[in-house]
Design a protein around this motif. Structure first.
Motif, PDB file in Angstrom:
ATOM      1  N   LEU A  60       0.850  -1.197   0.000  1.00 45.66           N
ATOM      2  CA  LEU A  60       0.000   0.000   0.000  1.00 45.66           C
ATOM      3  C   LEU A  60       0.882   1.241   0.000  1.00 45.66           C
ATOM      4  O   LEU A  60       1.811   1.354   0.801  1.00 45.66           O
ATOM      5  CB  LEU A  60      -0.921  -0.012   1.212  1.00 45.66           C
ATOM      6  N   LEU A  61       0.563   2.152  -0.902  1.00 47.55           N
ATOM      7  CA  LEU A  61       1.409   3.322  -1.113  1.00 47.55           C
ATOM      8  C   LEU A  61       1.200   4.374  -0.026  1.00 47.55           C
ATOM      9  O   LEU A  61       0.072   4.613   0.398  1.00 47.55           O
ATOM     10  CB  LEU A  61       1.097   3.904  -2.492  1.00 47.55           C
ATOM     11  N   ARG A  62       2.298   4.967   0.403  1.00 41.22           N
ATOM     12  CA  ARG A  62       2.260   6.059   1.372  1.00 41.22           C
ATOM     13  C   ARG A  62       3.051   7.233   0.824  1.00 41.22           C
ATOM     14  O   ARG A  62       4.086   7.047   0.208  1.00 41.22           O
ATOM     15  CB  ARG A  62       2.865   5.604   2.710  1.00 41.22           C
ATOM     16  N   PRO A  73      -3.646   7.664   0.380  1.00 39.93           N
ATOM     17  CA  PRO A  73      -3.760   7.291  -1.039  1.00 39.93           C
ATOM     18  C   PRO A  73      -5.178   7.477  -1.564  1.00 39.93           C
ATOM     19  O   PRO A  73      -5.375   7.720  -2.747  1.00 39.93           O
ATOM     20  CB  PRO A  73      -3.337   5.817  -1.056  1.00 39.93           C
ATOM     21  N   ALA A  74      -6.160   7.378  -0.668  1.00 39.07           N
ATOM     22  CA  ALA A  74      -7.543   7.615  -1.087  1.00 39.07           C
ATOM     23  C   ALA A  74      -7.686   9.032  -1.643  1.00 39.07           C
ATOM     24  O   ALA A  74      -8.533   9.283  -2.502  1.00 39.07           O
ATOM     25  CB  ALA A  74      -8.493   7.401   0.087  1.00 39.07           C
ATOM     26  N   GLU A  75      -6.835   9.969  -1.175  1.00 38.09           N
ATOM     27  CA  GLU A  75      -6.887  11.336  -1.686  1.00 38.09           C
ATOM     28  C   GLU A  75      -5.968  11.531  -2.898  1.00 38.09           C
ATOM     29  O   GLU A  75      -6.361  12.132  -3.884  1.00 38.09           O
ATOM     30  CB  GLU A  75      -6.489  12.342  -0.589  1.00 38.09           C
ATOM     31  N   ASP A 179     -10.247  -6.940  -6.938  1.00 36.98           N
ATOM     32  CA  ASP A 179     -10.271  -6.144  -5.715  1.00 36.98           C
ATOM     33  C   ASP A 179     -11.656  -5.531  -5.493  1.00 36.98           C
ATOM     34  O   ASP A 179     -12.405  -5.346  -6.451  1.00 36.98           O
ATOM     35  CB  ASP A 179      -9.229  -5.021  -5.860  1.00 36.98           C
ATOM     36  N   ASP A 180     -11.957  -5.213  -4.249  1.00 37.43           N
ATOM     37  CA  ASP A 180     -13.214  -4.534  -3.884  1.00 37.43           C
ATOM     38  C   ASP A 180     -14.418  -5.270  -4.449  1.00 37.43           C
ATOM     39  O   ASP A 180     -15.399  -4.645  -4.883  1.00 37.43           O
ATOM     40  CB  ASP A 180     -13.230  -3.080  -4.391  1.00 37.43           C
ATOM     41  N   PHE A 181     -14.362  -6.599  -4.465  1.00 41.59           N
ATOM     42  CA  PHE A 181     -15.391  -7.350  -5.161  1.00 41.59           C
ATOM     43  C   PHE A 181     -16.768  -7.130  -4.534  1.00 41.59           C
ATOM     44  O   PHE A 181     -16.934  -7.165  -3.317  1.00 41.59           O
ATOM     45  CB  PHE A 181     -15.084  -8.851  -5.201  1.00 41.59           C
TER      46      PHE A 181
HETATM   47  P1  C2E Z   1      -7.687  -0.922  -1.295  1.00 41.87           P
HETATM   48  O1  C2E Z   1      -6.898  -1.498  -2.427  1.00 41.87           O
HETATM   49  O2  C2E Z   1      -9.079  -1.425  -1.116  1.00 41.87           O
HETATM   50  O3  C2E Z   1      -6.817  -1.137   0.017  1.00 41.87           O
HETATM   51  C1  C2E Z   1      -7.356  -1.493   1.266  1.00 41.87           C
HETATM   52  C2  C2E Z   1      -7.455  -0.303   2.165  1.00 41.87           C
HETATM   53  O4  C2E Z   1      -8.089  -0.702   3.393  1.00 41.87           O
HETATM   54  C3  C2E Z   1      -6.100   0.263   2.599  1.00 41.87           C
HETATM   55  O5  C2E Z   1      -6.255   1.665   2.736  1.00 41.87           O
HETATM   56  C4  C2E Z   1      -5.883  -0.374   3.977  1.00 41.87           C
HETATM   57  O6  C2E Z   1      -4.976   0.343   4.783  1.00 41.87           O
HETATM   58  C5  C2E Z   1      -7.296  -0.336   4.494  1.00 41.87           C
HETATM   59  N1  C2E Z   1      -7.541  -1.337   5.549  1.00 41.87           N
HETATM   60  C6  C2E Z   1      -6.921  -2.523   5.721  1.00 41.87           C
HETATM   61  N2  C2E Z   1      -7.428  -3.202   6.776  1.00 41.87           N
HETATM   62  C7  C2E Z   1      -8.411  -2.432   7.285  1.00 41.87           C
HETATM   63  C8  C2E Z   1      -9.340  -2.598   8.392  1.00 41.87           C
HETATM   64  O7  C2E Z   1      -9.348  -3.598   9.114  1.00 41.87           O
HETATM   65  N3  C2E Z   1     -10.232  -1.602   8.613  1.00 41.87           N
HETATM   66  C9  C2E Z   1     -10.268  -0.478   7.832  1.00 41.87           C
HETATM   67  N4  C2E Z   1     -11.166   0.459   8.119  1.00 41.87           N
HETATM   68  N5  C2E Z   1      -9.408  -0.279   6.771  1.00 41.87           N
HETATM   69  C10 C2E Z   1      -8.497  -1.251   6.510  1.00 41.87           C
HETATM   70  P2  C2E Z   1      -5.188   2.666   2.141  1.00 41.87           P
HETATM   71  O8  C2E Z   1      -3.817   2.126   2.370  1.00 41.87           O
HETATM   72  O9  C2E Z   1      -5.528   4.008   2.701  1.00 41.87           O
HETATM   73  O10 C2E Z   1      -5.461   2.656   0.584  1.00 41.87           O
HETATM   74  C11 C2E Z   1      -6.655   3.162   0.064  1.00 41.87           C
HETATM   75  C12 C2E Z   1      -6.785   2.867  -1.401  1.00 41.87           C
HETATM   76  O11 C2E Z   1      -5.789   3.551  -2.171  1.00 41.87           O
HETATM   77  C13 C2E Z   1      -6.581   1.383  -1.721  1.00 41.87           C
HETATM   78  O12 C2E Z   1      -7.768   0.673  -1.451  1.00 41.87           O
HETATM   79  C14 C2E Z   1      -6.253   1.461  -3.211  1.00 41.87           C
HETATM   80  O13 C2E Z   1      -7.415   1.581  -3.970  1.00 41.87           O
HETATM   81  C15 C2E Z   1      -5.459   2.744  -3.301  1.00 41.87           C
HETATM   82  N6  C2E Z   1      -4.025   2.422  -3.316  1.00 41.87           N
HETATM   83  C16 C2E Z   1      -3.196   2.204  -2.261  1.00 41.87           C
HETATM   84  N7  C2E Z   1      -1.938   1.927  -2.686  1.00 41.87           N
HETATM   85  C17 C2E Z   1      -1.980   1.950  -4.051  1.00 41.87           C
HETATM   86  C18 C2E Z   1      -1.000   1.751  -5.103  1.00 41.87           C
HETATM   87  O14 C2E Z   1       0.174   1.450  -4.872  1.00 41.87           O
HETATM   88  N8  C2E Z   1      -1.430   1.885  -6.392  1.00 41.87           N
HETATM   89  C19 C2E Z   1      -2.720   2.193  -6.702  1.00 41.87           C
HETATM   90  N9  C2E Z   1      -3.056   2.313  -8.008  1.00 41.87           N
HETATM   91  N10 C2E Z   1      -3.670   2.378  -5.765  1.00 41.87           N
HETATM   92  C20 C2E Z   1      -3.313   2.265  -4.439  1.00 41.87           C
END
Ligand code: C2E
Ligand code: CA
Ligand code: CA
Ligand code: CA
Length: 279
Positions: A60-62, A73-75, A179-181
């Motif tokens: 997961l990207l930071r 990353p959501a933003e 993903d996100d199925f």
């Molecule tokens: P995603 O692919 O659905 O990633 C899962 C998100 O859920 C991640 O948020 C993770 O930190 C969060 N999460 C994991 N376990 C839990 C939990 O138990 N409860 C809750 N409430 N949340 C949990 P994150 O890291 O903020 O990433 C958000 C989205 O940003 C990701 O959703 C993905 O769509 C995107 N993203 C993140 N990294 C990358 C990347 O390297 N490339 C691309 N293209 N998109 C990315």
């Protein structure tokens, strides 16, 4: 009308301007984020529901912005998608995820599969699979160690092309997860056609799973369908033991979520992996 709307505009305008200014600054900042070393990866462990054995991780990207601090990353991913910066960013993520795999191997960790998120812009590139393979070859990591996470929206944007690309990924040895199925337009007919290995059950169905019978019905249906198609299932966003127990009872294979572990930086991940091996 100008006067009528005037008050409303005056009321909202400063906030909107601040929002736009931030978006613009983030967009221009993203161009330099890679060169300035502002990006890093966190790895969220995944485990088998039955045994609790660590099976893999999602990268997961930071982004630590010099002025705004840690930006979600959501933003910034949607901003990167709009500006086109996402293509370079996704390649950066793949390269660094692969380097991490190599490093953990050298440290003697079990051979984990690391999942990376693929954006529509990257997936739609004419030489996407070749680019990805070239990156892995440069780092020295086999495609078998990398899982590609596609959302339904990404996979269904150009269904015919997607089918070919997924087949190529698969032939090269990558695992492919949807993903996100359950959140996108339903893609039941594509599930069989696409060479998918795994469904990631979206966390929106897991959040209230224990109390919501409708979520229970949806999740059991997804798992049953996946099983009959020979697909693995992993539940996202598992935060409690009760959720994990239910998912296991439904026959879900794996889980990922705060209950097992939050996303971890590489060193913490290695410590977590070593600890989980000792149990
Ligand atoms: P995603 O692919 O659905 O990633 C899962 C998100 O859920 C991640 O948020 C993770 O930190 C969060 N999460 C994991 N376990 C839990 C939990 O138990 N409860 C809750 N409430 N949340 C949990 P994150 O890291 O903020 O990433 C958000 C989205 O940003 C990701 O959703 C993905 O769509 C995107 N993203 C993140 N990294 C990358 C990347 O390297 N490339 C691309 N293209 N998109 C990315
Ligand atoms: Ca994901
Ligand atoms: Ca997801
Ligand atoms: Ca999501």
């Amino acid at each position: 009308a100008k006067q009528d709307g005037g008050n409303t505009l005056r009321f909202f305008a400063p906030e909107m301007q601040a929002h736009t200014r931030r978006s613009l600054e983030l967009a221009s900042g993203l161009k330099h984020a890679i060169e300035h070393g502002e990006l890093f990866l966190a790895f969220q462990p995944q485990c088998a529901l039955g045994s609790g054995v660590l099976t893999g991780a999602e990268a997961l990207l930071r982004w630590r912005h010099p002025q705004w601090g840690l930006v979600s990353p959501a933003e910034f991913i949607p901003i990167a998608e709009q500006s086109g910066a996402i293509v370079a960013i996704d390649l950066w993520v793949l390269e660094h995820a692969a380097r991490q795999v190599r490093e953990w191997d050298a440290q003697g960790l079990p051979e984990l599969v690391v999942a990376v998120n693929v954006s529509a812009a990257q997936f739609g590139r004419p030489h996407f699979v070749e680019e990805v393979l070239a990156t892995l070859r440069r780092v020295g990591v086999e495609p078998q160690r990398i899982e590609m996470e596609l959302t339904e929206a990404v996979a269904l944007k150009q269904p015919e092309q997607a089918e070919i690309t997924i087949r190529k990924l698969h032939a090269a040895g990558f695992l492919v997860a949807l993903d996100d199925f359950g959140t996108g337009y339903s893609s039941m007919s594509y599930l069989k056609r696409y060479a998918i290995d795994k469904l990631k059950i979206d966390q929106s169905f897991v959040r209230e799973l224990v109390d919501e019978s409708s979520d229970q019905a949806i999740v059991t249906a997804i798992i049953r369908m996946a099983q009959s198609l020979g697909l693995r299932t992993i539940a996202e966003g598992v935060e409690t033991a009760e959720q994990a127990q239910l998912l296991q009872a439904y026959g879900c294979d794996d889980m990922q979520g705060y209950w097992y572990s939050r996303p971890l930086e590489p060193q913490a991940f290695a410590a977590f992996a070593e600890h989980s091996l000792q149990l």
